[in-house]
Design a protein around this motif. Structure first.
Motif, PDB file in Angstrom:
ATOM      1  N   GLY A 188       0.751  -1.053  -0.251  1.00  0.00           N
ATOM      2  CA  GLY A 188      -0.014   0.152   0.064  1.00  0.00           C
ATOM      3  C   GLY A 188       0.990   1.166  -0.097  1.00  0.00           C
ATOM      4  N   LEU A 189       0.293   2.274  -0.287  1.00  0.00           N
ATOM      5  CA  LEU A 189       0.650   3.689  -0.210  1.00  0.00           C
ATOM      6  C   LEU A 189       0.358   4.473   1.079  1.00  0.00           C
ATOM      7  CD1 LEU A 189       2.515   5.972  -1.608  1.00  0.00           C
ATOM      8  CD2 LEU A 189       0.457   6.632  -2.721  1.00  0.00           C
ATOM      9  N   ALA A 190       1.229   4.666   1.864  1.00  0.00           N
ATOM     10  CA  ALA A 190       0.958   5.226   3.292  1.00  0.00           C
ATOM     11  C   ALA A 190       0.512   6.837   3.348  1.00  0.00           C
ATOM     12  CB  ALA A 190       2.247   5.077   4.134  1.00  0.00           C
ATOM     13  N   GLU A 191      -0.417   7.175   3.993  1.00  0.00           N
ATOM     14  CA  GLU A 191      -1.008   8.482   4.160  1.00  0.00           C
ATOM     15  C   GLU A 191       0.020   9.394   4.343  1.00  0.00           C
ATOM     16  OE1 GLU A 191      -4.120   9.578   3.699  1.00  0.00           O
ATOM     17  OE2 GLU A 191      -4.682   7.389   3.037  1.00  0.00           O
ATOM     18  N   GLY A 232       6.107  12.577   3.350  1.00  0.00           N
ATOM     19  CA  GLY A 232       6.989  11.904   4.208  1.00  0.00           C
ATOM     20  C   GLY A 232       7.822  10.632   3.481  1.00  0.00           C
ATOM     21  N   LYS A 233       8.699  10.128   4.116  1.00  0.00           N
ATOM     22  CA  LYS A 233       9.427   9.079   3.373  1.00  0.00           C
ATOM     23  C   LYS A 233       9.128   7.779   4.310  1.00  0.00           C
ATOM     24  CE  LYS A 233      13.991   7.683   2.461  1.00  0.00           C
ATOM     25  NZ  LYS A 233      15.408   7.880   2.882  1.00  0.00           N
ATOM     26  N   THR A 262      10.370  14.475   5.972  1.00  0.00           N
ATOM     27  CA  THR A 262      11.392  15.019   5.378  1.00  0.00           C
ATOM     28  C   THR A 262      11.878  16.284   5.405  1.00  0.00           C
ATOM     29  OG1 THR A 262      10.077  15.516   3.309  1.00  0.00           O
ATOM     30  CG2 THR A 262      10.968  13.097   3.223  1.00  0.00           C
ATOM     31  N   ARG A 263      12.891  16.668   4.782  1.00  0.00           N
ATOM     32  CA  ARG A 263      13.234  18.273   4.971  1.00  0.00           C
ATOM     33  C   ARG A 263      12.448  19.003   4.202  1.00  0.00           C
ATOM     34  NH1 ARG A 263      19.372  18.394   3.540  1.00  0.00           N
ATOM     35  NH2 ARG A 263      19.817  16.711   4.700  1.00  0.00           N
TER      36      ARG A 263
END
Length: 192
Positions: free
Chosen positions: A111-114, A120-121, A181-182
């Motif tokens: 799956g693709l995380a929210e 985010g990474k 992430t930055r």
């Protein structure tokens, strides 16, 4: 679980000198333990025969034939030379129908995380999970659904449950997480 056919030759010569001689003949010393016998059975296999068993992330049930005897086993340990990467020794565990075994099973994230959608990474911290189960109940891979994983959140071993498997890793061990992430931090600082 996939099966792998392997033939080995019994060996009676144990020790450094005999082991060196086997390796010169392109044979790998090996043992199978965990059966009815109290001592391990020593044998050799050829390098080319075990290549597809060792250099793969998949889990196999090995149908091992040593002389006239046959065993169901799993590959438990591989000893590799630290410089040349040559295989030095193999350990097999004899498995039985009603007796559970302990194994490391690869983790696959589904799956693709929210949190990834939010910038985010996703990172996989635990590539393999140690499980205890009957050998025929152990899956080739453990699938973890990450679709509801939010930004800055993680999934720990204690949150997972799989039918017929006992998870042996620490309950608070992190399997995967969505890190900020930055770019996401900078965006949050601008909006905040």
């Amino acid at each position: 679980m996939k099966t792998f056919e392997l033939k080995g030759e019994a060996r009676t010569d144990l020790g450094k000198k005999a082991t060196k001689a086997f390796r010169k003949e392109d044979k790998i010393p090996a043992v199978i333990y965990g059966g009815d016998q109290t001592e391990a059975i020593a044998f050799t296999v050829t390098n080319s025969d075990v290549r597809k068993l060792i250099y793969t992330p998949e889990i196999f049930l090995v149908n091992l034939t040593i002389g006239k005897d046959s065993y169901k086993a799993i590959l438990k340990d591989v000893q590799v030379h630290p410089v040349t990467d040559a295989i030095l020794h193999l350990d097999f565990l004899h498995v039985f129908e009603g007796k559970p075994i302990v194994m490391d099973v690869p983790v696959i994230l589904d799956g693709l995380a929210e949190g990834v959608k939010a910038g985010g990474k996703l990172s996989l911290d635990l590539r393999k999970i140690k499980v205890k189960a009957l050998y025929d109940k152990i899956p080739e891979k453990v699938h973890v659904d990450v679709t509801s994983l939010a930004l800055g959140k993680s999934i720990q071993v204690g949150e997972l449950h799989f039918e017929g498997l006992e998870l042996l890793n620490a309950k608070n061990a992190v399997v995967c997480r969505v890190q900020l992430t930055r770019a996401a931090r900078g965006l949050a600082a601008k909006n905040g």
